[in-house]
Design an enzyme around this catalytic site. Structure first.
Site, mmCIF file in Angstrom:
data_model
loop_
_atom_site.group_PDB
_atom_site.id
_atom_site.type_symbol
_atom_site.label_atom_id
_atom_site.label_comp_id
_atom_site.label_asym_id
_atom_site.label_seq_id
_atom_site.Cartn_x
_atom_site.Cartn_y
_atom_site.Cartn_z
ATOM 1 N N THR A 412 0.863 -1.167 0.000
ATOM 2 C CA THR A 412 0.000 0.000 0.000
ATOM 3 C C THR A 412 0.904 1.223 0.000
ATOM 4 O OG1 THR A 412 -1.530 -1.291 1.322
ATOM 5 C CG2 THR A 412 -1.908 1.070 1.279
ATOM 6 N N THR A 430 -3.837 1.354 -2.715
ATOM 7 C CA THR A 430 -3.203 0.041 -2.629
ATOM 8 C C THR A 430 -3.459 -0.837 -3.843
ATOM 9 O OG1 THR A 430 -3.011 -1.939 -1.234
ATOM 10 C CG2 THR A 430 -5.196 -0.963 -1.447
ATOM 11 N N ASP A 454 -8.226 -9.811 0.277
ATOM 12 C CA ASP A 454 -8.650 -9.107 1.487
ATOM 13 C C ASP A 454 -10.048 -9.518 1.938
ATOM 14 O OD1 ASP A 454 -6.401 -7.783 2.173
ATOM 15 O OD2 ASP A 454 -7.030 -5.812 1.479
ATOM 16 N N GLY A 504 1.208 -1.026 4.929
ATOM 17 C CA GLY A 504 1.702 -2.043 5.847
ATOM 18 C C GLY A 504 0.728 -3.141 6.199
ATOM 19 N N GLY A 505 -0.363 -3.323 5.413
ATOM 20 C CA GLY A 505 -1.289 -4.402 5.725
ATOM 21 C C GLY A 505 -1.863 -4.241 7.120
#
Length: 602
Positions: A412, A430, A454, A504-505
């Site tokens: 992202t 992202t 996701d 960073g998820g």
């Protein structure tokens, strides 16, 4: 021997090299030092002779200041585009949109027109807006599309790689909507810098060159007849070499000339659909025609005398950040100190409970009933906190999502913007994993996302970031997948204070949480707050990871004695790009030293 020294006194002696130590555990109280206003907070750094070489920073980087505007973004060329737009008379929205299109050229790992994102906007009068341009599941998507006949996840990670991993892109529609509603400059002016970068080429940074080289095998696997992101002689890229993207320039020019129609219809759409057909993807023209970004009501909650403005679902970030801050607000974090055992313990325990709630209750509000109000109620959070004890770690296996009456049970990039009038934008976009699905649209030169991962592809099975999902985030056609993106704007006493965000998820939420507290409670400058070492806990797996050097041995010993599984990792956590408004109105940019992130002000 242990002493406290005010930050100003410390600066006069040792500059910005701080030595951090754990302080003695203090039992929690509901009172903080109310005699000192946050705006007057000088902060204190706890330190001792435990480790003369200890430092709280991954590295030291000088702050950047500006009076008329500030951009903090993932790539220096993109940040410069944003500032140039401000200097032309554009506002924060103009700069944000131009920078996002530039990132699609200079930062292919995450900058995109084949993905989506979220935007938080606060205008100079204090009114706030949020725009959801998250990708959607195509109409042909189905709940069990990534499961085999035995209901197990298929081999080969089809939700991560290849043509079936992509949701319908939202970036172009979202950026056009933002510009139409709030922009000042023309659409043609906004797109031109990205087109120039694609046509003339951008010099690769060391990290960009390394990323392209590292992904070469996957590019070839999923694009066997194409040579995008490859050197003509197939040798490795080197820092300083020129990446020219002629097909992407053509795609951007069509967007410049026709707006969203230049992407969702016509030649670019035909190229995208041909690519889907070539690799067995499921995006159709109907999906492209039906995609619309959505304006949503912001999450707005208070922390002491600060107002936190963040993104609502399908982002989990706003609710999660608000919950985290409500959990820790009663505790004297400033007095305990940065990364001491007491401060760290309440933060980990808050994260544990918040990520458990995230897994159960959060999803696309257009498809599921998200108990947003209930999740932020004081009594609900108090109930969730009842089993917390200072003498031992809570077992994540015993932590479930809270009970709410009436309900059925990374790659992202982030950028922050402020203009001379005080308009502010926090925008996170992202492709999901680095370089998305690794599929490049032939003839258009842009990467597609792998955002379908996701979704909860199977309840209870972790995604690529280790996050557990459930029914609220199951795959449904036209549904937006849950996200951790947390673009955030902070007010203090009614005035703009901070603009925050990171890639960073799953670590996005905890990184924004920590950087905010670094400024609000620990008195750091924005650059120090961004550079400070970070840690992460997400309920499951039940372990805390931290950047090497982030805790003293004394603190680690105390935490482990209480049962915390806490280990260092060599990989960094998050890449924050943030802005702080100083008391005299000057903007301080904090761009992460962990990568190519760059703040530019004027």
């Amino acid at each position: 021997m242990k002493i406290q020294i005010s930050k100003n006194a410390l600066l006069s002696v040792v500059g910005t090299c701080f030595i951090i130590v754990s302080c003695k555990t203090v039992q929690p109280t509901s009172q903080t030092n109310s005699s000192q206003k946050p705006s007057e907070n000088l902060g204190f750094y706890q330190f001792s002779n435990e480790d003369a070489n200890a430092s709280p920073f991954v590295a030291k980087k000088a702050s950047v200041y500006g009076k008329n505007g500030m951009i903090a973004a993932t790539h220096p060329a993109a940040s410069q585009v944003g500032v140039d737009i401000l200097k032309m008379g554009g506002n924060a929205i103009d700069a944000a949109v131009a920078t996002q299109f530039a990132l699609a050229v200079v930062h292919p790992a995450a900058g995109n027109i084949g993905g989506g994102g979220f935007l938080v906007y606060r205008d100079k009068k204090g009114k706030s807006y949020t725009l959801d341009y998250r990708e959607k599941a195509p109409e042909k998507a189905s709940r069990d599309m990534y499961l085999d006949e035995n209901k197990n996840v298929k081999a080969g990670q089809p939700s991560w790689y290849g043509h079936t991993a992509s949701g319908t892109p939202g970036s172009v529609d979202g950026l056009e909507q933002a510009h139409k509603r709030f922009g000042k400059l023309t659409w043609q002016q906004i797109l031109q810098p990205a087109i120039d970068l694609a046509e003339n080429g951008v010099k690769l940074t060391m990290r960009e060159a390394r990323g392209l080289n590292r992904t070469k095998v996957e590019f070839l696997k999923y694009n066997p007849t194409k040579k995008y992101f490859m050197k003509p002689d197939t040798t490795d890229w080197k820092e300083g070499e020129l990446l020219i993207q002629k097909d992407l320039a053509k795609a951007l020019r069509r967007i410049q000339e026709q707006g969203r129609k230049g992407f969702y219809e016509g030649e670019t759409a035909q190229l995208l659909l041909a690519e889907m057909k070539r690799g067995g993807g499921i995006i159709t023209q109907k999906d492209l025609d039906n995609y619309k970004a959505t304006w949503r009501e912001p999450i707005v909650e208070n922390y002491k005398n600060m107002k936190i403005i963040s993104m609502p679902p399908p982002s989990s970030g706003g609710i999660a950040l608000a919950q985290l801050l409500k959990y820790v607000e009663p505790y004297p974090l400033q007095r305990w100190g940065w990364h001491t055992d007491s401060t760290t313990q309440v933060m980990i325990e808050a994260e544990r409970r918040v990520f458990a709630d995230r897994a159960t209750w959060l999803g696309d509000p257009d498809f599921v009933k998200v108990p947003q109000k209930e999740l932020l109620e004081t009594n609900y959070l108090k109930k969730r906190w009842e089993d917390f004890q200072f003498d031992q770690a809570t077992d994540s296996k015993k932590v479930k999502a809270g009970t709410i009456a009436g309900y059925e049970s990374v790659e992202t990039t982030h950028s922050s913007f402020v203009d001379k009038e005080g308009n502010a934008v926090s925008i996170t976009t992202t492709l999901n994993n680095s370089y998305g699905s690794k599929v490049v649209v032939d003839g258009a030169g842009f990467l597609m996302n792998d955002e379908m991962d996701d979704f909860s592809i199977k309840p209870g099975v972790p995604n690529s970031y280790g996050l557990i999902g459930n029914e609220a985030n199951a795959i449904v056609p036209n549904k937006r997948m849950l996200s951790s993106m947390t673009p955030t704007i902070v007010e203090e006493n009614g005035k703009l204070k901070m603009v925050l965000g990171t890639p960073g998820g799953s670590t996005i939420i905890t990184s924004v949480f920590q950087v905010f507290l670094n400024v609000a409670e620990h008195g750091m400058t924005m650059q120090q707050a961004v550079d400070a070492l970070r840690f992460h806990h997400q309920w499951l797996p039940d372990r805390t990871t931290f950047e090497e050097g982030g805790f003293t041995e004394q603190t680690l010993k105390r935490m482990r004695e209480k049962g915390y599984k806490i280990d260092s990792q060599k990989n960094t956590i998050g890449r924050m790009d943030c802005i702080l408004v100083l008391p005299d109105g000057t903007y301080e940019g904090g761009a992460d030293v962990r990568a190519d992130d760059t703040a530019v002000g004027y």
